[in-house]
Structure formats: C-alpha cells, structure tokens
Design a protein around this motif. Sequence first.
Motif, PDB file in Angstrom:
ATOM      1  N   PHE A 189      -7.258   7.032   8.693  1.00 35.99           N
ATOM      2  CA  PHE A 189      -8.477   7.835   8.555  1.00 35.99           C
ATOM      3  C   PHE A 189      -9.711   6.970   8.743  1.00 35.99           C
ATOM      4  O   PHE A 189     -10.385   7.038   9.755  1.00 35.99           O
ATOM      5  N   ASP A 190     -10.032   6.131   7.770  1.00 33.93           N
ATOM      6  CA  ASP A 190     -11.203   5.265   7.927  1.00 33.93           C
ATOM      7  C   ASP A 190     -10.940   3.837   7.463  1.00 33.93           C
ATOM      8  O   ASP A 190     -11.868   3.048   7.341  1.00 33.93           O
ATOM      9  N   GLY A 191      -9.662   3.510   7.209  1.00 34.75           N
ATOM     10  CA  GLY A 191      -9.308   2.146   6.886  1.00 34.75           C
ATOM     11  C   GLY A 191      -9.558   1.724   5.463  1.00 34.75           C
ATOM     12  O   GLY A 191      -9.337   0.569   5.111  1.00 34.75           O
ATOM     13  N   ARG A 192     -10.026   2.653   4.609  1.00 31.90           N
ATOM     14  CA  ARG A 192     -10.301   2.324   3.218  1.00 31.90           C
ATOM     15  C   ARG A 192      -9.254   2.963   2.314  1.00 31.90           C
ATOM     16  O   ARG A 192      -8.706   4.024   2.653  1.00 31.90           O
ATOM     17  N   PRO A 193      -8.976   2.371   1.164  1.00 32.47           N
ATOM     18  CA  PRO A 193      -8.020   2.974   0.231  1.00 32.47           C
ATOM     19  C   PRO A 193      -8.456   4.366  -0.187  1.00 32.47           C
ATOM     20  O   PRO A 193      -9.650   4.645  -0.314  1.00 32.47           O
ATOM     21  N   GLY A 194      -7.505   5.231  -0.406  1.00 24.79           N
ATOM     22  CA  GLY A 194      -7.822   6.579  -0.837  1.00 24.79           C
ATOM     23  C   GLY A 194      -6.616   7.482  -0.724  1.00 24.79           C
ATOM     24  O   GLY A 194      -5.553   7.062  -0.266  1.00 24.79           O
ATOM     25  N   ILE A 195      -6.756   8.722  -1.136  1.00 22.73           N
ATOM     26  CA  ILE A 195      -5.639   9.663  -1.072  1.00 22.73           C
ATOM     27  C   ILE A 195      -5.851  10.638   0.080  1.00 22.73           C
ATOM     28  O   ILE A 195      -6.862  11.324   0.149  1.00 22.73           O
ATOM     29  N   PRO A 196      -4.903  10.724   1.011  1.00 19.94           N
ATOM     30  CA  PRO A 196      -5.003  11.688   2.104  1.00 19.94           C
ATOM     31  C   PRO A 196      -4.492  13.054   1.674  1.00 19.94           C
ATOM     32  O   PRO A 196      -3.588  13.160   0.841  1.00 19.94           O
ATOM     33  N   ASP A 197      -5.081  14.106   2.224  1.00 28.10           N
ATOM     34  CA  ASP A 197      -4.537  15.437   1.993  1.00 28.10           C
ATOM     35  C   ASP A 197      -3.414  15.709   2.974  1.00 28.10           C
ATOM     36  O   ASP A 197      -2.965  14.799   3.688  1.00 28.10           O
ATOM     37  N   GLY A 221     -11.312   7.175  -4.635  1.00 27.21           N
ATOM     38  CA  GLY A 221     -11.797   6.871  -3.299  1.00 27.21           C
ATOM     39  C   GLY A 221     -13.114   7.489  -2.913  1.00 27.21           C
ATOM     40  O   GLY A 221     -13.608   7.264  -1.802  1.00 27.21           O
ATOM     41  N   VAL A 222     -13.725   8.291  -3.795  1.00 27.73           N
ATOM     42  CA  VAL A 222     -15.015   8.903  -3.476  1.00 27.73           C
ATOM     43  C   VAL A 222     -16.099   7.830  -3.426  1.00 27.73           C
ATOM     44  O   VAL A 222     -16.203   6.993  -4.329  1.00 27.73           O
ATOM     45  N   HIS A 223     -16.909   7.854  -2.366  1.00 26.47           N
ATOM     46  CA  HIS A 223     -18.005   6.899  -2.199  1.00 26.47           C
ATOM     47  C   HIS A 223     -19.375   7.569  -2.249  1.00 26.47           C
ATOM     48  O   HIS A 223     -20.393   6.888  -2.311  1.00 26.47           O
ATOM     49  N   LYS A 224     -19.394   8.913  -2.219  1.00 30.86           N
ATOM     50  CA  LYS A 224     -20.670   9.620  -2.179  1.00 30.86           C
ATOM     51  C   LYS A 224     -20.638  10.765  -3.183  1.00 30.86           C
ATOM     52  O   LYS A 224     -19.732  11.595  -3.171  1.00 30.86           O
ATOM     53  N   LEU A 225     -21.644  10.808  -4.050  1.00 29.78           N
ATOM     54  CA  LEU A 225     -21.815  11.890  -5.011  1.00 29.78           C
ATOM     55  C   LEU A 225     -23.096  12.634  -4.681  1.00 29.78           C
ATOM     56  O   LEU A 225     -24.155  12.021  -4.536  1.00 29.78           O
ATOM     57  N   GLY A 254       0.789  -1.225   0.000  1.00 30.44           N
ATOM     58  CA  GLY A 254       0.000   0.000   0.000  1.00 30.44           C
ATOM     59  C   GLY A 254       0.815   1.266   0.000  1.00 30.44           C
ATOM     60  O   GLY A 254       0.276   2.354   0.173  1.00 30.44           O
ATOM     61  N   THR A 255       2.126   1.195  -0.166  1.00 31.04           N
ATOM     62  CA  THR A 255       2.930   2.402  -0.196  1.00 31.04           C
ATOM     63  C   THR A 255       2.681   3.163  -1.480  1.00 31.04           C
ATOM     64  O   THR A 255       2.208   2.623  -2.466  1.00 31.04           O
ATOM     65  N   VAL A 256       3.021   4.433  -1.492  1.00 32.02           N
ATOM     66  CA  VAL A 256       2.690   5.302  -2.601  1.00 32.02           C
ATOM     67  C   VAL A 256       3.959   5.807  -3.264  1.00 32.02           C
ATOM     68  O   VAL A 256       4.857   6.324  -2.602  1.00 32.02           O
ATOM     69  N   ALA A 257       4.052   5.627  -4.557  1.00 33.70           N
ATOM     70  CA  ALA A 257       5.180   6.169  -5.304  1.00 33.70           C
ATOM     71  C   ALA A 257       5.066   7.683  -5.390  1.00 33.70           C
ATOM     72  O   ALA A 257       3.996   8.243  -5.159  1.00 33.70           O
ATOM     73  N   PRO A 258       6.169   8.392  -5.723  1.00 38.13           N
ATOM     74  CA  PRO A 258       6.084   9.843  -5.850  1.00 38.13           C
ATOM     75  C   PRO A 258       4.981  10.233  -6.810  1.00 38.13           C
ATOM     76  O   PRO A 258       4.836   9.640  -7.888  1.00 38.13           O
ATOM     77  N   GLY A 259       4.206  11.213  -6.435  1.00 41.06           N
ATOM     78  CA  GLY A 259       3.043  11.577  -7.221  1.00 41.06           C
ATOM     79  C   GLY A 259       3.299  12.752  -8.127  1.00 41.06           C
ATOM     80  O   GLY A 259       4.364  13.356  -8.117  1.00 41.06           O
ATOM     81  N   PRO A 260       2.305  13.103  -8.944  1.00 41.52           N
ATOM     82  CA  PRO A 260       2.435  14.242  -9.838  1.00 41.52           C
ATOM     83  C   PRO A 260       2.314  15.541  -9.061  1.00 41.52           C
ATOM     84  O   PRO A 260       1.778  15.576  -7.952  1.00 41.52           O
ATOM     85  N   SER A 261       2.791  16.631  -9.643  1.00 45.54           N
ATOM     86  CA  SER A 261       2.631  17.945  -9.033  1.00 45.54           C
ATOM     87  C   SER A 261       2.040  18.886 -10.057  1.00 45.54           C
ATOM     88  O   SER A 261       2.259  18.749 -11.261  1.00 45.54           O
ATOM     89  N   LEU A 262       1.277  19.860  -9.568  1.00 46.65           N
ATOM     90  CA  LEU A 262       0.563  20.784 -10.433  1.00 46.65           C
ATOM     91  C   LEU A 262       1.105  22.175 -10.202  1.00 46.65           C
ATOM     92  O   LEU A 262       1.107  22.671  -9.072  1.00 46.65           O
ATOM     93  N   ARG A 307      -6.716  13.835   5.724  1.00 48.40           N
ATOM     94  CA  ARG A 307      -8.145  13.646   5.458  1.00 48.40           C
ATOM     95  C   ARG A 307      -8.334  13.005   4.081  1.00 48.40           C
ATOM     96  O   ARG A 307      -7.827  13.504   3.081  1.00 48.40           O
ATOM     97  N   ALA A 308      -9.074  11.925   4.040  1.00 50.39           N
ATOM     98  CA  ALA A 308      -9.270  11.196   2.787  1.00 50.39           C
ATOM     99  C   ALA A 308     -10.304  11.889   1.903  1.00 50.39           C
ATOM    100  O   ALA A 308     -11.168  12.630   2.384  1.00 50.39           O
ATOM    101  N   LEU A 309     -10.233  11.641   0.601  1.00 47.99           N
ATOM    102  CA  LEU A 309     -11.214  12.137  -0.356  1.00 47.99           C
ATOM    103  C   LEU A 309     -12.342  11.118  -0.444  1.00 47.99           C
ATOM    104  O   LEU A 309     -12.162  10.018  -0.964  1.00 47.99           O
ATOM    105  N   ARG A 310     -13.515  11.467   0.056  1.00 42.33           N
ATOM    106  CA  ARG A 310     -14.633  10.522   0.132  1.00 42.33           C
ATOM    107  C   ARG A 310     -15.921  11.050  -0.515  1.00 42.33           C
ATOM    108  O   ARG A 310     -16.761  10.268  -0.932  1.00 42.33           O
ATOM    109  N   ASP A 311     -16.095  12.375  -0.534  1.00 37.91           N
ATOM    110  CA  ASP A 311     -17.354  12.960  -0.983  1.00 37.91           C
ATOM    111  C   ASP A 311     -17.093  13.963  -2.104  1.00 37.91           C
ATOM    112  O   ASP A 311     -16.166  14.776  -1.999  1.00 37.91           O
TER     113      ASP A 311
END
Length: 371
Positions: free
Chosen positions: A48-56, A115-119, A16-24, A60-64
């Motif tokens: 955060f909540d135990g589910r895969p996703g990207i933390p800020d 990782g968004v679960h709610k729209l 579950g480790t994360v490789a270097p990500g893109p930058s904007l 804080r995970a991206l969920r909504d």
Amino acid sequence: MPVTSLPPDDSLPPDGTVAPGPSLARDGSLTLPPDGRLSLARDGSPSFDGRPGIPDSLGRALRDLRISVTDRCNFRCAYCMPAEVFGRDFAFLPRTEVLDFEEVARLAAIFVRLGVHKLRITGGEPLVRRDLPVLVGYLAALRSPDGEPIDLTLTTNGSALRALAGPLADAGLGRVTVSLDSLDDAVFGAMNGVDFPVSRVLDGIAAARASVLPLARWARDEGFVLRFIEYMDVGHSNGWRLDDVVPADEILSRIDAELPLEPVAPGYRGEVAGRYRFRDGSGEVGVIASVTRPFCGDCTRARISADGHLYTCLFAADGVDLRAPLRDGESDAELEARIRAVWVARTDRYSELRSDATEGRPRVEMFALGG
C-alpha cells in the motif's frame, strides 16, 4: 488529562507477518486469537504505502480518522442539514450519549497505534462544542509508534473561527479547513440559511456554478489552497440528484480557461483531492470528485460519530458501537481488537458502485458522520 500514544507493539515478529487476529460477532462479542494475545497487525509488504498498518479486505491501510465531536450545527446547509428536515424541534443526541473528550482521546490513541497518521475533527459544526481546545490539546500530544507527531486538523464552517483560532492554534491544531460555498452574500445565505423556501435552495445550487472562478481567484490571491467537492448523495435528506452535480471536469475547465492549470502528483497514496497548480506558480486548487472520479480503491479513512460509532465509509448504513464497550470497562487491547476486526473485514466501495441499484440503500446523514 495528559494523553500519550500507546507504546510500540514488541510482539510483532521481525518478518512482519501477522498472527491470527480477533473476530467480532454481530452481537458485539469478541473472539481472541488461539494464543489469547493481541498484536498490532502489520502489512508484511509495502503493497500500500510501505508503512506498518492493518490492511482491509481490499488491501487499503488505515491511515485517517475523522472524529465527529457533535451532531449539532448552527447552519442549515441544503446539502447536509436542510432546514425543512432539521427544524427547531429536531431531536439531536442527548449530551450523555456524546463521547467526552477523554473517551475521544483514548480511542484516538488506539487508532494511532493501528497506523493512523491523520486526525480530523469534524461535526456537525465542531466549533459549537464547548471547550474544544481542551480536546485539541489531548490529540496534539499523541505520537505515532515511531515517535512522529500526528497531522491534526479540523473542518469548520468558520462562523466561530475568529474567536477560537488563537486558542486552537495554542492547543496544537496544525491546520484548518473552512467550508465556504460562495463569496456572494446572497448565494452563501441561500446555501446555509434557516427558514427559507425550497426554491431559494435550488436557486442557490444553480448560482453556485458561477462561484467557481471567483473562489479560485480569491484563494490564489490570498495564498489559500482551495478544494472543490462534488455534490454527494450522503444520507437521504439533501434531495440529491445526479443532474445537480457540477462535475470535476466542468470545475477545472472553468478555472483553466482564465487561470491556466497543470496537474500535480498526489502528496501521498490515499489523498482524496486531485491537485492542480496554477501555471504561473501562484498556488494550487484541488477537486474531490467522489461522484465522477471515485477513489474508493485508495480510501484509508475511518470515522467515529459523536456517539462513538465506528464507520468505515461515508455512505455506510450503520456503524459499530465503540461507546458501549468503552464505558463498560474494556481494556485498550480489547478495544484495539474490535477496531482491527472491523477494519480487516472492510469491503466498502460505494462510490465505485453508485448506480440505480444503490439509490435506495440506507445511508447515515452526513452531519452525523462529519463528512
């Protein structure tokens, strides 16, 4: 257009480790990782909540994701789109600048992969957008990477709900939230009317305090879940003053005095409403207390405006343009990288910092973000 969710990312390492990500960059240019690969980020621990996703940047995970489909509304509520500011000559977005349904669905699918679960479909008033059930059908077809349906909901003032409730449900809409300021015709009219004096707005705000208990009693008797929202300083047009806020404690005490309440545990981490059930078991109410009980620490929400800008806070000063790269032909992987770069850099916590120092900060109007 049939829409399916993006496939799971098989490039994730098993730990579950994360490789270097893109930058904007500020000019919108995108820098890819050294190996040129884009992978779905994963929070390596269940912090955060135990589910895969990207933390800020604050974990804080991206969920909504809240998706505004229009900046137009048929109401002129004093706290959002006051008539004296948004009159007949106000210039709303040209149609060509508003995302079409296929563009919305494509972006939503990318957010679901991240990782968004709610729209939540918002506006303006979303029901003024023509053929909205078509978009609902696109979004209802989305699935999370593990194959689960997405929680699809909509917020509306309810004015067109009678005609559209059936088609929206048939298209796959799961839930509806109706904004209702009062059961009293005079108060309701003062809060949403057009071409009325400012004094009526102020009278309406004062009278709304008296509407708390009747609304709670009606919702309990009808079997609805009622949510009260503290008056917020979104944008600069609603004349917000802290003295006008009816705080959560007052709302709850008014209800509890006649309809005794007890607290309920959150249904999930990041739930914004503080929940309370009636002690007689007849239902529950909630309070969204952004002013007196800030919940920035668990905020998992991103917003897309009708013109395709990504905002990471309701009180943001500006957003990141996704419409231009979308229409310029960027791939899903490149768009995903843009979104990821914005989220991982996120530091927003406006409500925790609200003070005299934040009063003059620029903020986007609520009707543009969808609340």
